[in-house]
Design a protein around this motif. Structure first.
Motif, PDB file in Angstrom:
ATOM      1  N   UNK A 194       0.868  -1.187   0.000  1.00 12.53           N
ATOM      2  CA  UNK A 194       0.000   0.000   0.000  1.00 12.53           C
ATOM      3  C   UNK A 194       0.897   1.226   0.000  1.00 12.53           C
ATOM      4  N   UNK A 195       0.708   2.104  -1.000  1.00 11.21           N
ATOM      5  CA  UNK A 195       1.526   3.309  -1.114  1.00 11.21           C
ATOM      6  C   UNK A 195       0.703   4.563  -0.865  1.00 11.21           C
ATOM      7  N   UNK A 196       1.235   5.435  -0.018  1.00 15.60           N
ATOM      8  CA  UNK A 196       0.651   6.743   0.282  1.00 15.60           C
ATOM      9  C   UNK A 196       1.578   7.785  -0.328  1.00 15.60           C
ATOM     10  N   UNK A 197       1.089   8.557  -1.296  1.00 19.49           N
ATOM     11  CA  UNK A 197       1.931   9.431  -2.105  1.00 19.49           C
ATOM     12  C   UNK A 197       2.033  10.842  -1.528  1.00 19.49           C
ATOM     13  N   UNK A 198       3.151  11.475  -1.860  1.00 15.67           N
ATOM     14  CA  UNK A 198       3.316  12.892  -1.581  1.00 15.67           C
ATOM     15  C   UNK A 198       3.041  13.712  -2.836  1.00 15.67           C
ATOM     16  N   UNK A 199       3.153  15.015  -2.720  1.00 19.01           N
ATOM     17  CA  UNK A 199       2.864  15.911  -3.837  1.00 19.01           C
ATOM     18  C   UNK A 199       4.064  16.038  -4.768  1.00 19.01           C
ATOM     19  N   UNK A 200       3.791  16.091  -6.062  1.00 21.72           N
ATOM     20  CA  UNK A 200       4.821  16.365  -7.052  1.00 21.72           C
ATOM     21  C   UNK A 200       5.104  17.856  -7.075  1.00 21.72           C
ATOM     22  N   UNK A 201       6.346  18.225  -6.785  1.00 22.79           N
ATOM     23  CA  UNK A 201       6.691  19.644  -6.741  1.00 22.79           C
ATOM     24  C   UNK A 201       6.556  20.303  -8.114  1.00 22.79           C
ATOM     25  N   UNK A 202       6.854  19.545  -9.184  1.00 21.81           N
ATOM     26  CA  UNK A 202       6.854  20.123 -10.527  1.00 21.81           C
ATOM     27  C   UNK A 202       5.454  20.387 -11.056  1.00 21.81           C
ATOM     28  N   UNK A 203       4.451  19.646 -10.567  1.00 18.71           N
ATOM     29  CA  UNK A 203       3.108  19.753 -11.126  1.00 18.71           C
ATOM     30  C   UNK A 203       2.053  20.183 -10.120  1.00 18.71           C
ATOM     31  N   UNK A 204       2.319  20.020  -8.826  1.00 14.81           N
ATOM     32  CA  UNK A 204       1.324  20.300  -7.809  1.00 14.81           C
ATOM     33  C   UNK A 204       0.294  19.202  -7.658  1.00 14.81           C
ATOM     34  N   UNK A 205       0.451  18.088  -8.383  1.00 18.65           N
ATOM     35  CA  UNK A 205      -0.473  16.958  -8.317  1.00 18.65           C
ATOM     36  C   UNK A 205      -0.043  15.994  -7.204  1.00 18.65           C
ATOM     37  N   UNK A 206      -1.006  15.520  -6.445  1.00 25.42           N
ATOM     38  CA  UNK A 206      -0.752  14.482  -5.456  1.00 25.42           C
ATOM     39  C   UNK A 206      -1.379  13.187  -5.947  1.00 25.42           C
ATOM     40  N   UNK A 207      -0.580  12.217  -6.375  1.00 29.29           N
ATOM     41  CA  UNK A 207      -1.153  10.952  -6.861  1.00 29.29           C
ATOM     42  C   UNK A 207      -1.946  10.237  -5.780  1.00 29.29           C
ATOM     43  N   UNK A 208      -3.010   9.549  -6.190  1.00 31.56           N
ATOM     44  CA  UNK A 208      -3.841   8.827  -5.247  1.00 31.56           C
ATOM     45  C   UNK A 208      -3.164   7.581  -4.704  1.00 31.56           C
ATOM     46  N   UNK A 209      -3.602   7.149  -3.530  1.00 33.91           N
ATOM     47  CA  UNK A 209      -3.053   5.936  -2.920  1.00 33.91           C
ATOM     48  C   UNK A 209      -3.272   4.734  -3.836  1.00 33.91           C
ATOM     49  N   UNK A 210      -2.354   3.774  -3.761  1.00 33.01           N
ATOM     50  CA  UNK A 210      -2.458   2.580  -4.595  1.00 33.01           C
ATOM     51  C   UNK A 210      -2.227   1.331  -3.753  1.00 33.01           C
ATOM     52  N   UNK A 211      -2.788   0.230  -4.234  1.00 26.23           N
ATOM     53  CA  UNK A 211      -2.690  -1.060  -3.540  1.00 26.23           C
ATOM     54  C   UNK A 211      -2.403  -2.138  -4.566  1.00 26.23           C
ATOM     55  N   UNK A 212      -1.516  -3.046  -4.186  1.00 29.82           N
ATOM     56  CA  UNK A 212      -1.079  -4.099  -5.099  1.00 29.82           C
ATOM     57  C   UNK A 212      -0.992  -5.420  -4.353  1.00 29.82           C
ATOM     58  N   UNK A 213      -1.368  -6.509  -5.025  1.00 23.47           N
ATOM     59  CA  UNK A 213      -1.252  -7.853  -4.459  1.00 23.47           C
ATOM     60  C   UNK A 213      -0.539  -8.748  -5.454  1.00 23.47           C
TER      61      UNK A 213
END
Length: 301
Positions: A194-213
């Motif tokens: 499970x990944x909790x993302x930070x904000x991209x400084x270059x774009x101001x976009x914060x990617x949504x959390x993701x889950x992988x199995x």
């Protein structure tokens, strides 16, 4: 002694190189682990694993999972170096360890139908894991880990072949395996990230959390050769903040794995091939799909 060696060389919790195009909006790349992912070495020491990963891009999918028009091919090749140190300490009955991984990769994209022709090489985002916990039973194993993807690689939001993700992330890991027989010849395992993302400084976009199995069903033959069915399923759980749409990426694949270990030398080699049968793009609008090939060499010091 034989059981200890089996557990030692079957058991590594491992992380992957950050190949930005492959993840369902995350650093971690599905398919890096299969039958050996939900384990941690029960013996104190330093362990090294080298990964060689090649992703053959056959097409590019949109948010509905349909192929984009035109000839859109490419590849991502990565070599990742991972160190895991298992200490002599325990916590909540689990062996305690720490880890780090440094990847190097090359991305080459020839998306003719989309007007993209770009190649980049470099050191990817670095992962540091201050917490790795492994529990072991007679016929089961489970693992928990927590760590951080650092925003260390070069990131260019205008270049789809850029090496870095452009943001830090916290990754939580939980996995387990059940061995059907005391000799551990038959096993089923699952490893989730499970990944909790930070904000991209270059774009101001914060990617949504993701889950992988990642999952696997494996069998060890009398010769020592391991064969198995393996696969992965990845979902973006939240839409990107500031991206302008609510598309969420998905990625699903199945494949085969082969492995062999040499207990007397401390070496283990595993290879796998996966075919992606369903891919959907996230907020970026497109997502490559194809086949992934992986080799992993493990040694203990």
């Amino acid at each position: 002694m034989r059981l200890t060696l089996n557990r030692l060389f079957l058991s590594l919790l491992t992380l992957s190189a950050p190949l930005p195009l492959l993840a369902a909006n995350g650093h971690y790349v599905p398919g890096i682990e299969a039958s050996g992912g939900a384990f941690m070495p029960p013996v104190q020491g330093l362990y090294y694993r080298a990964y060689l990963v090649h992703y053959d891009i056959r097409q590019v999918a949109d948010a509905r999972g349909d192929d984009m028009p035109g000839n859109n091919t490419g590849s991502v090749t990565a070599f990742a170096n991972r160190l895991l140190y298992v200490t002599d300490r325990t916590f909540l009955g689990a062996n305690y360890g720490v880890e780090a991984i440094v990847p190097v990769q090359r991305t080459s994209l020839r998306f003719r139908g989309l007007g993209v022709d770009s190649s980049e090489s470099g050191v990817g985002d670095v992962y540091l894991g201050p917490v790795v916990l492994g529990w072991h039973g007679a016929q089961w194993d489970t693992v928990f880990a927590a760590g951080f993807w650092l925003d260390t690689a070069e990131h260019d939001p205008r270049d789809p072949a850029t090496i870095g993700r452009g943001h830090p992330a916290t990754m939580l890991t939980l996995g387990g395996a059940w061995h059907f027989d005391p000799e551990r010849r038959w096993s089923v395992s699952a490893l989730s990230r499970y990944e909790i993302k930070g904000e991209q400084d270059d774009t101001g976009i914060t990617p949504g959390d993701s889950w992988l199995v990642e999952w696997a069903l494996s069998h060890r033959l009398d010769s020592g050769l391991e064969v198995g069915l393996a696969g992965y399923d990845a979902w973006q759980l939240e839409a990107d903040t500031g991206a302008g749409n609510n598309n969420k990426a998905e990625r699903h694949a199945a494949g085969l794995e082969l492995g062999y270990r040499w207990p007397d030398t401390g070496l283990q080699l595993k290879g796998a091939v996966y075919h992606e049968y369903s891919v959907k793009a996230g907020s970026g609008g497109v997502q490559p799909s194809g086949n992934l090939f992986r080799l992993a060499l493990t040694t203990a010091f």
